[in-house]
Scaffold this active site. Structure first.
Site, PDB file in Angstrom:
ATOM      1  N   GLU A 125      -4.274  -0.366   3.804  1.00  0.00           N
ATOM      2  CA  GLU A 125      -4.418   0.711   4.782  1.00  0.00           C
ATOM      3  C   GLU A 125      -5.422   0.284   5.862  1.00  0.00           C
ATOM      4  OE1 GLU A 125      -5.635   5.475   4.721  1.00  0.00           O
ATOM      5  OE2 GLU A 125      -6.410   4.126   3.169  1.00  0.00           O
ATOM      6  N   LYS A 160       0.786   8.975   7.722  1.00  0.00           N
ATOM      7  CA  LYS A 160       0.176   9.498   6.498  1.00  0.00           C
ATOM      8  C   LYS A 160       0.206  11.032   6.496  1.00  0.00           C
ATOM      9  CE  LYS A 160      -4.196   8.937   3.923  1.00  0.00           C
ATOM     10  NZ  LYS A 160      -5.554   8.339   4.044  1.00  0.00           N
ATOM     11  N   CYS A 218      -2.453   5.614   0.617  1.00  0.00           N
ATOM     12  CA  CYS A 218      -3.689   5.973  -0.056  1.00  0.00           C
ATOM     13  C   CYS A 218      -3.680   7.378  -0.692  1.00  0.00           C
ATOM     14  CB  CYS A 218      -4.865   5.811   0.906  1.00  0.00           C
ATOM     15  SG  CYS A 218      -6.457   5.567   0.058  1.00  0.00           S
TER      16      CYS A 218
END
Length: 260
Positions: A44, A110, A144
């Site tokens: 990330e 995300k 994540c």
């Protein structure tokens, strides 16, 4: 169905230094990749570390890091993926790029922004999953904090065979990481790859890596802690097929819809 050869880069990230990170990653890959690979996975925000200074670090979709990703994808004749800070239409995104060697690409923004770091104050959340295909594999890449939300990651109608999580996941919560990744693999009957960084970031938060690949039965294919590593391995599609045939649990899953 072909097996898939994957290269993971578990590396140290230089804090908010795009040029140094791109140079270092290219160097590490050149020394670490010794065989043909289908997919290179980076962490990330691989070119900056997990920073909230988007005003300084964000790049446009035709910026230097996108050009760099295309160059590497073409050089290794494979897909390369990881997330970076993107400025698009007046907003900032933590955006994963799926870059192909012909220069075409897909994006995933995300969805779950990390509130403990106030990520939601800087970045705009995504709304759509991304499912891509590579050598017949259906692949779902995530970022994540998404790992903590199993409904968002749920493998509905066998949408994917491989789930990828690229991360900057701190060592202080490494037990959660090592617990949730096998859980996602077993409950979704798919390979799951979690790719993390190592070392301290600019906020003196330590990352222990713990990058891993877990098979659809919960078996460990790869695991590495604390050290930088460039590692290539294969995953076997027949393992997914055999698991789902022997244990057809996905067919009994609840039907649901996610509200935006």
């Amino acid at each position: 169905m072909d097996n898939l050869k994957i290269t993971l880069f578990q590396g140290y990230l230089f804090w908010e230094n795009i040029d140094k990170n791109l140079q270092n990653i290219a160097l590490r890959l050149s020394g670490g990749i010794r065989e043909k690979t289908d997919l290179i996975i980076l962490p990330e925000m691989f070119n900056t570390g997990f920073s909230m200074d988007a005003a300084k670090l964000a790049e446009p979709m035709n910026g230097k890091t996108m050009q760099w990703m295309y160059k590497l994808a073409k050089q290794y004749s494979c897909v390369i993926t990881g997330s970076l800070i993107i400025a698009d239409d007046g907003k900032y995104y933590n955006r994963l790029i799926w870059m192909r060697p012909d220069g075409s690409y897909e994006c995933y923004d995300k969805r779950h922004l990390f509130t403990l770091a106030k990520e939601q104050n800087t970045y705009t959340a995504g709304k759509k999953k991304l499912i891509v295909e590579l050598k017949g594999w259906k692949i779902c890449p995530m970022i994540c904090y998404d790992l903590r939300f199993p409904v968002w990651l749920r493998n509905v109608d066998e949408d994917y065979d491989l789930l990828i999580i690229v991360a900057n996941w701190p060592e202080r919560r490494a037990l959660h990481w090592r617990t949730l990744i096998p859980a996602r693999a077993v409950e979704n009957q798919a390979y799951v790859i979690g790719l993390n960084r190592v070392g301290h970031d600019g906020n003196e938060i330590y990352h222990s890596g713990d990058s891993t690949c877990i098979g659809p039965n919960g078996n460990v294919v790869y695991y590495k802690r604390d050290e930088e590593d460039v590692y290539t391995f294969s995953i076997i599609h027949e393992e997914v097929t055999k698991t789902r045939r022997a244990l057809p649990f996905l067919k009994d899953a609840d039907v649901f819809k996610i509200k935006e």
